[in-house]
Design a protein around this motif. Structure first.
Motif, PDB file in Angstrom:
ATOM      1  N   GLY A   1       0.803  -1.278  -0.072  1.00  0.00           N
ATOM      2  CA  GLY A   1       0.058  -0.050   0.102  1.00  0.00           C
ATOM      3  C   GLY A   1       0.937   1.301   0.011  1.00  0.00           C
ATOM      4  N   GLN A   2       2.203   1.381   0.629  1.00  0.00           N
ATOM      5  CA  GLN A   2       2.771   2.363   0.754  1.00  0.00           C
ATOM      6  C   GLN A   2       3.651   2.375  -0.715  1.00  0.00           C
ATOM      7  OE1 GLN A   2       5.165   1.798   4.337  1.00  0.00           O
ATOM      8  NE2 GLN A   2       3.373   1.198   5.236  1.00  0.00           N
ATOM      9  N   PHE A   3       3.972   1.249  -1.288  1.00  0.00           N
ATOM     10  CA  PHE A   3       4.599   1.163  -2.460  1.00  0.00           C
ATOM     11  C   PHE A   3       3.636   1.659  -3.781  1.00  0.00           C
ATOM     12  CE2 PHE A   3       4.695  -1.473  -6.362  1.00  0.00           C
ATOM     13  CZ  PHE A   3       5.776  -1.156  -6.977  1.00  0.00           C
ATOM     14  N   TYR A   4       2.725   1.610  -3.720  1.00  0.00           N
ATOM     15  CA  TYR A   4       1.772   2.020  -4.914  1.00  0.00           C
ATOM     16  C   TYR A   4       1.844   3.677  -5.178  1.00  0.00           C
ATOM     17  CZ  TYR A   4      -0.316  -2.534  -4.757  1.00  0.00           C
ATOM     18  OH  TYR A   4      -0.457  -4.085  -4.705  1.00  0.00           O
ATOM     19  N   PRO A   5       1.702   4.545  -4.114  1.00  0.00           N
ATOM     20  CA  PRO A   5       1.899   5.794  -4.537  1.00  0.00           C
ATOM     21  C   PRO A   5       3.238   6.133  -4.787  1.00  0.00           C
ATOM     22  CG  PRO A   5       1.368   5.571  -2.196  1.00  0.00           C
ATOM     23  CD  PRO A   5       0.896   4.223  -2.927  1.00  0.00           C
ATOM     24  N   LEU A   6       4.203   5.561  -3.994  1.00  0.00           N
ATOM     25  CA  LEU A   6       5.565   6.007  -4.276  1.00  0.00           C
ATOM     26  C   LEU A   6       6.049   5.793  -5.631  1.00  0.00           C
ATOM     27  CD1 LEU A   6       8.388   6.581  -3.170  1.00  0.00           C
ATOM     28  CD2 LEU A   6       8.778   4.145  -2.390  1.00  0.00           C
ATOM     29  N   TRP A   7       5.441   4.328  -6.116  1.00  0.00           N
ATOM     30  CA  TRP A   7       5.986   4.079  -7.612  1.00  0.00           C
ATOM     31  C   TRP A   7       5.249   4.893  -8.709  1.00  0.00           C
ATOM     32  CZ3 TRP A   7      10.007   1.969  -6.656  1.00  0.00           C
ATOM     33  CH2 TRP A   7      10.613   0.892  -7.881  1.00  0.00           C
ATOM     34  N   LEU A   8       3.983   5.263  -8.472  1.00  0.00           N
ATOM     35  CA  LEU A   8       3.274   6.406  -9.103  1.00  0.00           C
ATOM     36  C   LEU A   8       4.235   7.689  -9.417  1.00  0.00           C
ATOM     37  CD1 LEU A   8      -0.495   6.953  -9.268  1.00  0.00           C
ATOM     38  CD2 LEU A   8       1.141   8.933  -9.341  1.00  0.00           C
ATOM     39  N   LEU A   9       4.795   7.911  -8.357  1.00  0.00           N
ATOM     40  CA  LEU A   9       5.418   9.399  -8.298  1.00  0.00           C
ATOM     41  C   LEU A   9       6.723   9.039  -9.231  1.00  0.00           C
ATOM     42  CD1 LEU A   9       4.715  10.791  -4.735  1.00  0.00           C
ATOM     43  CD2 LEU A   9       4.076  11.379  -6.876  1.00  0.00           C
ATOM     44  N   LEU A  10       7.346   7.848  -8.639  1.00  0.00           N
ATOM     45  CA  LEU A  10       8.828   7.585  -9.394  1.00  0.00           C
ATOM     46  C   LEU A  10       8.542   7.343 -10.803  1.00  0.00           C
ATOM     47  CD1 LEU A  10      11.650   6.678  -8.574  1.00  0.00           C
ATOM     48  CD2 LEU A  10      10.738   4.289  -8.908  1.00  0.00           C
ATOM     49  N   VAL A  11       7.485   6.739 -11.376  1.00  0.00           N
ATOM     50  CA  VAL A  11       7.399   6.400 -12.755  1.00  0.00           C
ATOM     51  C   VAL A  11       6.969   7.712 -13.461  1.00  0.00           C
ATOM     52  CG1 VAL A  11       6.261   5.567 -14.564  1.00  0.00           C
ATOM     53  CG2 VAL A  11       7.036   4.186 -12.736  1.00  0.00           C
ATOM     54  N   ALA A  12       6.176   8.617 -12.825  1.00  0.00           N
ATOM     55  CA  ALA A  12       5.871  10.023 -13.468  1.00  0.00           C
ATOM     56  C   ALA A  12       7.122  10.882 -13.255  1.00  0.00           C
ATOM     57  CB  ALA A  12       4.784  10.587 -12.516  1.00  0.00           C
ATOM     58  N   ALA A  13       7.855  10.972 -12.285  1.00  0.00           N
ATOM     59  CA  ALA A  13       9.204  11.636 -12.484  1.00  0.00           C
ATOM     60  C   ALA A  13      10.187  11.291 -13.670  1.00  0.00           C
ATOM     61  CB  ALA A  13       9.793  11.735 -11.139  1.00  0.00           C
ATOM     62  N   ALA A  14      10.100   9.804 -13.708  1.00  0.00           N
ATOM     63  CA  ALA A  14      11.243   9.359 -14.482  1.00  0.00           C
ATOM     64  C   ALA A  14      10.729   9.792 -15.954  1.00  0.00           C
ATOM     65  CB  ALA A  14      11.229   7.858 -14.210  1.00  0.00           C
ATOM     66  N   ALA A  15       9.657   9.449 -16.228  1.00  0.00           N
ATOM     67  CA  ALA A  15       8.821   9.867 -17.468  1.00  0.00           C
ATOM     68  C   ALA A  15       9.116  11.385 -17.992  1.00  0.00           C
ATOM     69  CB  ALA A  15       7.697   9.664 -17.454  1.00  0.00           C
ATOM     70  N   TRP A  16       8.941  12.099 -16.754  1.00  0.00           N
ATOM     71  CA  TRP A  16       9.121  13.627 -17.207  1.00  0.00           C
ATOM     72  C   TRP A  16      10.716  13.796 -17.408  1.00  0.00           C
ATOM     73  CZ3 TRP A  16      12.079  17.275 -14.604  1.00  0.00           C
ATOM     74  CH2 TRP A  16      12.104  18.390 -14.793  1.00  0.00           C
ATOM     75  N   ALA A  17      11.579  13.154 -16.649  1.00  0.00           N
ATOM     76  CA  ALA A  17      12.894  13.578 -16.860  1.00  0.00           C
ATOM     77  C   ALA A  17      13.354  12.754 -18.383  1.00  0.00           C
ATOM     78  CB  ALA A  17      13.677  12.878 -15.631  1.00  0.00           C
ATOM     79  N   ALA A  18      12.825  11.622 -18.468  1.00  0.00           N
ATOM     80  CA  ALA A  18      13.258  11.266 -19.687  1.00  0.00           C
ATOM     81  C   ALA A  18      13.012  11.904 -21.010  1.00  0.00           C
ATOM     82  CB  ALA A  18      12.620   9.774 -19.927  1.00  0.00           C
ATOM     83  N   ALA A  19      11.780  12.247 -20.843  1.00  0.00           N
ATOM     84  CA  ALA A  19      11.148  13.295 -21.967  1.00  0.00           C
ATOM     85  C   ALA A  19      12.073  14.722 -22.136  1.00  0.00           C
ATOM     86  CB  ALA A  19       9.945  13.828 -21.803  1.00  0.00           C
TER      87      ALA A  19
END
Length: 705
Positions: A166-184
């Motif tokens: 339950g703690q992993f899900y929102p953390l991973w959402l933020l991580l992937v969103a940040a990684a996608a933004w940085a990659a773009a």
């Protein structure tokens, strides 16, 4: 947890794939994962039920969750340019919370009907923690609490892994969103950015996990930071899998090796005491091997077993089966008085759990479907205008999930509030010393009227010295000397309370005496650590932090120069090697007292208190007070080893107050309507305060103060 997979993996295909093992970039159903989840949950349940061990199956669930959640978020970015946070979180709530709420509600009801009152408060607190997805931290704190009454197993303990996720899900959402933004921004693809971010989390978490497992394994077991690498490993597996295309023969070997390693993990490793450091790579890499093997298309592949219809069906029930099997087992063990299930009893536990899972899963699916329901086509426009405005689908899904948990949380809170009110009423009644004389009943011999035991068994765990709440007692892990000062700012005397928990339980009486005589009490204690320079052990292992703490205590006392050190002069145990009980003057005690004598510090050495050999609270919760007694000779010597002991320095004054704890050779759990012990050996704070007048009289007489 696992029930989420139906939503994040895409729609299942009508038949197992026989093509490449890796999922296409657009996603796709992987039927072997259903079977892998079935194997994992069977291992978890079977090892719990029949062997009392941990299998490593939970680590498989963590890896699979990381694999699928990473895939869901990355594909969402590739399709829409964003992670779809609202839809993602709403879907999670709708899929996970209904089943969890049903199990939590059932556990509350069963606790009220089947468990003794001393278990109620713990279950209520764990229910709220489980509903809030932070039970792992609640259990982590208990795991390092020396005085935690951990003998009774919680029916909700298994929710720790759901809390981690339950703690992993929102953390991973933020991580992937940040990684996608940085990659773009860098002109790279989302998978490249995600791979860098996930790899960084994997490396950092694994390093932290190895360190924490080595230094504080009980804490690390429940620590999200020490578990995050297992989920990150699943994410890395998703990202690299399209680049892997092993030959069919290699897939066959990988599949069977992975399954064999997974099944053997719990047999060959002590998972509960060695995980989650690098050793947890065993079950996670075993599961990864099965996923890499995929659907090999070979008649000899492990996937032929994993993709059988019964295995896939069991995999679809794995989340609910995981939720149900543990509380069913705990209540069965409590009802039968067993520590492990019999073969036929364990089979009944599994069958009942499976039936409950089979009923729960479609019910939870219907709730999730209701959350996603749209207005019917063809509804008249004017009728639509009269209907209340509907929430957006993600918000509606989240609201439905949360609405399922809300009644459970309210019920637990209401029950706790009622217990608090009852406790306040008992406290008012207990203020009458004629009804609740405690130790005075033995000291004065006055008749005691019948009255309910105070404190109530359900409140006994809270009846401990205030020094624990104040953080003034050092834990078993650390070696730093903690000193806390209580009493007068301008004291007539300064008394240092030094030793382990059996010294600590004298604090309430000393505090009461200090208030009468303007004394200052300096609390210097450490769990399970005696005041001696002799080597000590804790739970059968060397106890180096105790030796280091003892050296620091002597430095502290040399600077403090108290008027007296109050400490235990003997140590009792249920070990009969001493002849009558296990009471003895521990090696090094007298040497310590001589060192204090050289400093000009007086020692008040109090004889240690008897040990019952059973949990007084559990006994009282299930029987009458008269049944909850222990023979004094089982832990006490016939005569105090301090009486006439040779070599005692002249600064030592000896006290023995066990006549206020035992009478006629028996040591009861209740004296003068007051609970004596809050567990099997520690004196409850309330009873200790009733001993204060006698302790005061004898201490003043011995010291001449």
């Amino acid at each position: 947890m696992q029930s989420l997979l139906a939503d994040v993996r895409g729609r299942p295909s009508s038949s197992p794939r026989s093509a490449a093992a890796s999922a296409p970039p657009s996603g796709g159903h992987r039927p072997e994962i259903d079977g892998l989840r079935a194997v994992a949950v069977l291992l978890v349940a079977a090892y719990h039920v029949w062997f009392g061990r941990v299998s490593g199956g939970v680590d498989v669930f963590l890896l699979v969750s990381g694999f699928l959640i990473t895939g869901s978020l990355v594909r969402s970015v590739e399709r829409t340019g964003g992670v779809g946070a609202a839809a993602f979180l709403g879907r999670l709530c709708a899929r996970l919370m209904p089943a969890a709420a049903l199990v939590l509600a059932a556990v509350l009801a069963a606790t009220r009907l089947l468990l003794p009152e001393d278990r109620w408060r713990d279950t209520l607190a764990e229910t709220v923690a489980a509903a809030g997805y932070h039970l792992n931290w609640h259990l982590a704190l208990d795991s390092v609490d020396y005085l935690s009454r951990s003998g009774a197993v919680s029916p909700l303990q298994h929710f720790w892994s759901l809390s981690v996720q339950g703690q992993f899900y929102p953390l991973w959402l933020l991580l992937v969103a940040a990684a996608a933004w940085a990659a773009a921004r860098a002109g790279r693809g989302v998978r490249t950015g995600a791979a860098v971010a996930v790899l960084a989390v994997f490396a950092a978490s694994l390093a932290y996990s190895v360190y924490m497992t080595r230094t504080d394994q009980p804490w690390a077991y429940f620590d999200t930071g020490a578990r995050l690498w297992e989920l990150a490993l699943g994410g890395l597996l998703f990202l690299v899998l399209p680049r892997l295309d092993p030959p069919r023969a290699v897939r066959v070997v990988l599949g069977w090796l992975g399954l064999a390693a997974l099944v053997g993990c719990g047999v060959l490793l002590q998972v509960s005491t060695e995980f989650p450091g690098y050793i947890a790579l065993w079950p996670t890499l075993a599961a990864a091997a099965v996923i890499v093997a995929g659907t090999s298309g070979s008649p000899w592949g492990a996937d032929r077993l994993l993709t059988l219809r019964p295995m896939r069906y069991l995999g679809s029930l794995s989340y609910a089966l995981y939720l149900w099997h543990w509380p069913v087992l705990v209540f069965y063990l409590h009802a039968t008085g067993r520590t492990l299930a019999s073969w036929h009893g364990g089979l009944a536990v599994l069958v009942l759990s499976l039936l409950l899972a089979a009923a729960t899963t479609p019910l939870a699916d219907r709730v999730a479907a209701f959350a996603k329901r749209r207005p019917k086509e063809g509804e008249p426009q004017e009728g639509r205008r009269r209907r209340p405005r509907r929430l957006p689908a993600p918000a509606r899904a989240a609201a439905v999930g949360l609405a399922c948990l809300l009644p459970v949380v309210l019920a637990a809170g209401g029950w706790a509030a009622r217990m608090d009110a009852e406790q306040r009423a008992r406290e008012a009644l207990a203020s009458d010393p004629e009804v609740y004389p405690g130790a005075a009943a033995l000291a004065d011999g006055a008749p005691v009227p019948e009255a309910p035991v105070y404190p109530d068994p359900s409140e006994a765990a809270e009846d401990i010295p205030v020094t624990y709440d104040d953080g003034c007692n050092q834990t078993t892990k650390a070696s730093e000397v903690i000193t806390c000062v209580y009493g007068s700012d301008r004291p007539e005397r300064t008394v240092a309370l030094v030793g382990g928990s059996h010294a600590t339980h004298w604090f309430p009486a000393l505090e009461a005496i200090a208030a009468e005589h303007d004394w200052r009490i300096v609390n210097i204690v450490k769990g399970a650590c005696l005041f001696t320079d002799a080597p000590q052990t804790y739970k059968g292992e060397p106890y180096p932090s105790c030796a280091e703490w003892n050296r620091g205590v002597m430095d502290e006392l040399a600077e403090l120069r108290p008027d007296a050190v109050f400490t235990t002069g003997t140590t009792t145990s249920r070990d009969a090697t001493a002849g009558f009980g296990g009471e003895q003057v521990v090696d090094g005690y007298v040497d310590r007292w001589r060192e204090l004598d050289a400093m000009g510090v007086r020692v008040v050495a109090v004889r240690d208190t008897p040990r019952l050999g059973f949990d007084a609270v559990e006994c009282l919760a299930s029987g009458a007070p008269g049944e909850c007694t222990a023979p004094a000779e089982e832990s006490l010597a016939p005569v105090s080893p301090l009486d006439g002991a040779a070599g005692l320095p002249g600064n030592v004054e000896v006290l023995d107050l066990n006549d206020l704890l035992c009478s006629g050779g028996e040591c009861p759990s209740v004296i003068g309507n007051v609970l004596v012990y809050w567990d099997g050996s520690h004196i409850a704070a309330t009873y200790m305060r009733t001993m204060a007048p006698v302790l005061e009289e004898r201490m003043l007489a011995a010291t001449g103060w």
